[in-house]
Design an enzyme around this catalytic site. Sequence first.
Site, PDB file in Angstrom:
ATOM      1  N   LYS A 162       0.843  -1.194   0.000  1.00 54.17           N
ATOM      2  CA  LYS A 162       0.000   0.000   0.000  1.00 54.17           C
ATOM      3  C   LYS A 162       0.880   1.246   0.000  1.00 54.17           C
ATOM      4  O   LYS A 162       1.807   1.375   0.805  1.00 54.17           O
ATOM      5  CB  LYS A 162      -0.911   0.011   1.230  1.00 54.17           C
ATOM      6  CG  LYS A 162      -1.959  -1.100   1.246  1.00 54.17           C
ATOM      7  CD  LYS A 162      -3.019  -0.886   0.185  1.00 54.17           C
ATOM      8  CE  LYS A 162      -4.152  -1.882   0.310  1.00 54.17           C
ATOM      9  NZ  LYS A 162      -5.212  -1.670  -0.686  1.00 54.17           N
ATOM     10  N   ASP A 190      -0.282  -0.755  -4.673  1.00 55.79           N
ATOM     11  CA  ASP A 190      -1.679  -0.298  -4.706  1.00 55.79           C
ATOM     12  C   ASP A 190      -1.741   1.108  -4.121  1.00 55.79           C
ATOM     13  O   ASP A 190      -1.554   1.301  -2.923  1.00 55.79           O
ATOM     14  CB  ASP A 190      -2.564  -1.246  -3.903  1.00 55.79           C
ATOM     15  CG  ASP A 190      -4.037  -0.888  -4.006  1.00 55.79           C
ATOM     16  OD1 ASP A 190      -4.374   0.041  -4.764  1.00 55.79           O
ATOM     17  OD2 ASP A 190      -4.858  -1.554  -3.339  1.00 55.79           O
ATOM     18  N   GLU A 218      -1.604  -0.970  -9.071  1.00 55.90           N
ATOM     19  CA  GLU A 218      -3.071  -1.003  -9.024  1.00 55.90           C
ATOM     20  C   GLU A 218      -3.635   0.388  -8.747  1.00 55.90           C
ATOM     21  O   GLU A 218      -3.205   1.069  -7.821  1.00 55.90           O
ATOM     22  CB  GLU A 218      -3.498  -1.987  -7.926  1.00 55.90           C
ATOM     23  CG  GLU A 218      -4.980  -2.228  -7.810  1.00 55.90           C
ATOM     24  CD  GLU A 218      -5.285  -3.252  -6.722  1.00 55.90           C
ATOM     25  OE1 GLU A 218      -6.424  -3.217  -6.214  1.00 55.90           O
ATOM     26  OE2 GLU A 218      -4.401  -4.058  -6.382  1.00 55.90           O
ATOM     27  N   ASP A 243      -8.933  -0.984 -10.500  1.00 57.90           N
ATOM     28  CA  ASP A 243      -9.674  -1.557  -9.376  1.00 57.90           C
ATOM     29  C   ASP A 243     -10.925  -0.725  -9.121  1.00 57.90           C
ATOM     30  O   ASP A 243     -12.024  -1.076  -9.556  1.00 57.90           O
ATOM     31  CB  ASP A 243      -8.790  -1.622  -8.133  1.00 57.90           C
ATOM     32  CG  ASP A 243      -9.532  -2.163  -6.909  1.00 57.90           C
ATOM     33  OD1 ASP A 243     -10.692  -2.612  -7.045  1.00 57.90           O
ATOM     34  OD2 ASP A 243      -8.965  -2.137  -5.801  1.00 57.90           O
ATOM     35  N   LYS A 267     -13.836  -7.421  -7.543  1.00 62.09           N
ATOM     36  CA  LYS A 267     -14.181  -7.660  -6.141  1.00 62.09           C
ATOM     37  C   LYS A 267     -15.688  -7.836  -6.050  1.00 62.09           C
ATOM     38  O   LYS A 267     -16.444  -7.029  -6.590  1.00 62.09           O
ATOM     39  CB  LYS A 267     -13.726  -6.499  -5.254  1.00 62.09           C
ATOM     40  CG  LYS A 267     -12.218  -6.352  -5.162  1.00 62.09           C
ATOM     41  CD  LYS A 267     -11.832  -5.137  -4.332  1.00 62.09           C
ATOM     42  CE  LYS A 267     -10.323  -4.989  -4.246  1.00 62.09           C
ATOM     43  NZ  LYS A 267      -9.930  -3.737  -3.537  1.00 62.09           N
TER      44      LYS A 267
END
Length: 367
Positions: A162, A190, A218, A243, A267
Amino acid sequence: MKITQIKLYQLNVGLKKPFKTALRTVETAAEVIVKIFTDQGLVGIGEAPPTAVITGETTASICALIASRIRPLLVGEDPTNLEKIHFLIEESAVNNHSAKAAVEIAIYDLLAQSYQVPLFRFLGGYRNSLTTDLTISVNSPAEMREDALTAVADGYQSLKIKVGKNSKLDLARIKAISQAVGPEIKLRLDANQAWHPKQAVYLIRELEKESLALEFVEQPVPAADLTGLKYVKDNVLTAIMADESLFNSADCLRLIKEQACDLLNIKLMKTGGIYNALQINSIAQAAGIKVMLGSMLEAKVSVTAAAHLAAAKKNIVYLDLDAPQLLAEDPVQGGIEFSASKIKLAETPGLGIKEVANLTELSSYNL
């Protein structure tokens, strides 16, 4: 078979350590658990995490939609009429994706149970085991380095890092982790929409100059900025994954038409469940785009459903299903089994979930 009742429960589980991204910091996973009861004694189970910064949903909104809009439509219906059930859920309200996903997961659980097969076989049965990455929360470079070394020692070969809170620190974070774990460990970044396009290109190019091989980056830019996403994709060598820009089939078609990304992250809490996720994967497969199956900060109920979907389909090649591994305890009996990065799916019908401990019935929604 007829649906006789839909009940809602609260599940709160502490995390091993705070989960930090560019969007939020979380210390406790708060989940809504859905149980669907039938006149034949079968019970399906689903789950939704309130993730206001991504789906716009809260615990109250999830429960209110299911209780006031979805439950009246489904009680008395046959859950094996999947197409009808899907559109009853889908057309109950706009958006509210996680609430819809929780109910639909429970429907798919019932459906596979009724045929006495595990859900991944009902959906396609491509494999029965998976390998996930592990998320490294955004912290100081030194703390992230230690977290990465611990993950590698535990057997993880792919790390999802992250980033996005500070450009200078982001470079230091990634360099510290890469130098610590070595070139054999796959690194996935991400940014959770935190960078602007030129900033993203600069940062990714700097990493490429350092020969820090990234598997992909991402969602580097805000979800609505497809032009910016394409700009990043076209100006770096590293693969770019969408995403938060991807919720439904229309988004998928738009991303593909505009050639805005290299990879897609599905997701269930964004797609509204398995039905739409299958459509997105089919579109992506037809376009030659590989898919990752990811999760929010979820417990093992909905992550088990995601794992069954991932195991069913060849085109789903990346897995980010580590959320249950971030929890301080696992209240779910049955479902998928973790051995560090390895996920094993059982041959139990449906999702194979036997019980969830420490549930609090949301009686005000179960009238």
